[in-house]
Design a protein around this motif. Structure first.
Motif, PDB file in Angstrom:
ATOM      1  N   GLY A  69       0.830  -1.200   0.000  1.00 18.55           N
ATOM      2  CA  GLY A  69       0.000   0.000   0.000  1.00 18.55           C
ATOM      3  C   GLY A  69       0.861   1.245   0.000  1.00 18.55           C
ATOM      4  N   LYS A  77      -2.613  -1.111   8.816  1.00 20.33           N
ATOM      5  CA  LYS A  77      -3.897  -0.612   8.342  1.00 20.33           C
ATOM      6  C   LYS A  77      -4.797  -0.377   9.547  1.00 20.33           C
ATOM      7  N   GLU A  80     -10.549   2.149   6.521  1.00 21.23           N
ATOM      8  CA  GLU A  80     -10.793   2.174   5.087  1.00 21.23           C
ATOM      9  C   GLU A  80     -10.165   3.423   4.457  1.00 21.23           C
ATOM     10  N   ASP A  82      -6.970   4.251   4.104  1.00 20.48           N
ATOM     11  CA  ASP A  82      -5.695   4.789   4.602  1.00 20.48           C
ATOM     12  C   ASP A  82      -4.488   4.322   3.768  1.00 20.48           C
ATOM     13  N   GLU A  83      -4.700   3.438   2.795  1.00 21.48           N
ATOM     14  CA  GLU A  83      -3.665   2.938   1.880  1.00 21.48           C
ATOM     15  C   GLU A  83      -2.508   2.248   2.602  1.00 21.48           C
ATOM     16  N   LYS A  84      -2.796   1.717   3.787  1.00 24.91           N
ATOM     17  CA  LYS A  84      -1.799   0.972   4.545  1.00 24.91           C
ATOM     18  C   LYS A  84      -2.035  -0.522   4.357  1.00 24.91           C
ATOM     19  N   THR A  85      -0.979  -1.299   4.484  1.00 29.05           N
ATOM     20  CA  THR A  85      -1.075  -2.754   4.450  1.00 29.05           C
ATOM     21  C   THR A  85      -1.203  -3.232   5.894  1.00 29.05           C
ATOM     22  N   PRO A  86      -2.149  -4.155   6.165  1.00 23.09           N
ATOM     23  CA  PRO A  86      -2.326  -4.608   7.549  1.00 23.09           C
ATOM     24  C   PRO A  86      -1.082  -5.286   8.107  1.00 23.09           C
ATOM     25  N   ASP A 114      -9.064  -5.802  14.577  1.00 16.95           N
ATOM     26  CA  ASP A 114      -9.071  -4.681  13.620  1.00 16.95           C
ATOM     27  C   ASP A 114     -10.426  -3.982  13.636  1.00 16.95           C
ATOM     28  N   ILE A 129      -8.436  -6.772   1.105  1.00 11.45           N
ATOM     29  CA  ILE A 129      -6.978  -6.799   0.995  1.00 11.45           C
ATOM     30  C   ILE A 129      -6.570  -8.123   0.367  1.00 11.45           C
ATOM     31  N   GLY A 153      -3.302  -1.044  -0.237  1.00 14.45           N
ATOM     32  CA  GLY A 153      -3.098  -1.816   0.988  1.00 14.45           C
ATOM     33  C   GLY A 153      -2.827  -3.282   0.700  1.00 14.45           C
TER      34      GLY A 153
END
Length: 179
Positions: A69, A77, A80, A82-86, A114, A129, A153
């Motif tokens: 991401g 992450k 919704e 936030d363009e982060k990878t969990p 989460d 994801i 993400g």
């Protein structure tokens, strides 16, 4: 100046239409499952190293360089968009042979923790994801996609790598995503 704008607009619209068309066409037939002794029983992702490893027991059986991401370096992450990878332990819970990217394996994010964390913050946790190849029709970029983090993400690999991963990773394979 107007001609440049018209040409640029035409290129952007054409690329968008091409991407939409290729997303509908899909990635073709998925590969058959690899023999059992070549299948992974754990996936480990090292976000900081941009590396994903398939393991069978304690033995690495394949390693891939990955894109993540766009905000992957800013932590796990949380919500919704936030363009982060969990980060954490999840599993591959379903697969999509006709996704907008070349094949995709769904990661079971968001988990209960989460969801609770997102609810406490007052926002949706996000989801969808995946581990996937390049967007359909864009496979010619191959390894160049690793020059930057471009997903929302997800974990991205080349199309040929995705075919290998698809064949080696059965549903319910655990995945550990580490910082």
């Amino acid at each position: 100046m107007r001609n440049k704008f018209v040409i640029l607009t035409a290129v952007v619209v054409s690329l968008f239409a091409y991407t939409k068309l290729m997303a509908r066409i899909g990635a073709g037939s998925p590969p058959p499952d690899a023999p059992l002794e070549q299948q992974a029983d754990l996936i480990r992702v090292y976000k900081a190293e941009r590396r994903m490893v398939l393991l069978r027991g304690d033995t690495p059986i394949s390693t891939y360089r990955i894109s993540l991401g766009q905000a992957a370096d800013e932590g796990p992450k949380q919500r919704e968009g936030d363009e982060k990878t969990p980060e954490g332990r999840y599993e591959i819970d379903w697969r999509n042979p006709k996704s907008m990217a070349h094949l995709s394996l769904h990661i079971s994010y968001p988990g209960p923790d989460d969801r609770r964390s997102a609810e406490a913050g007052g926002f949706p946790p996000g989801g969808n994801i995946m581990i996937h190849g390049l967007p359909n029709g864009w496979g010619l970029f191959g390894n160049a996609h690793r020059l930057w983090d471009w997903t929302d993400g997800c974990i991205a690999v080349t199309n040929s790598e995705m075919r290998d991963i698809w064949a080696r990773v059965p549903n319910h394979t655990p995945i550990d995503i580490m910082p």
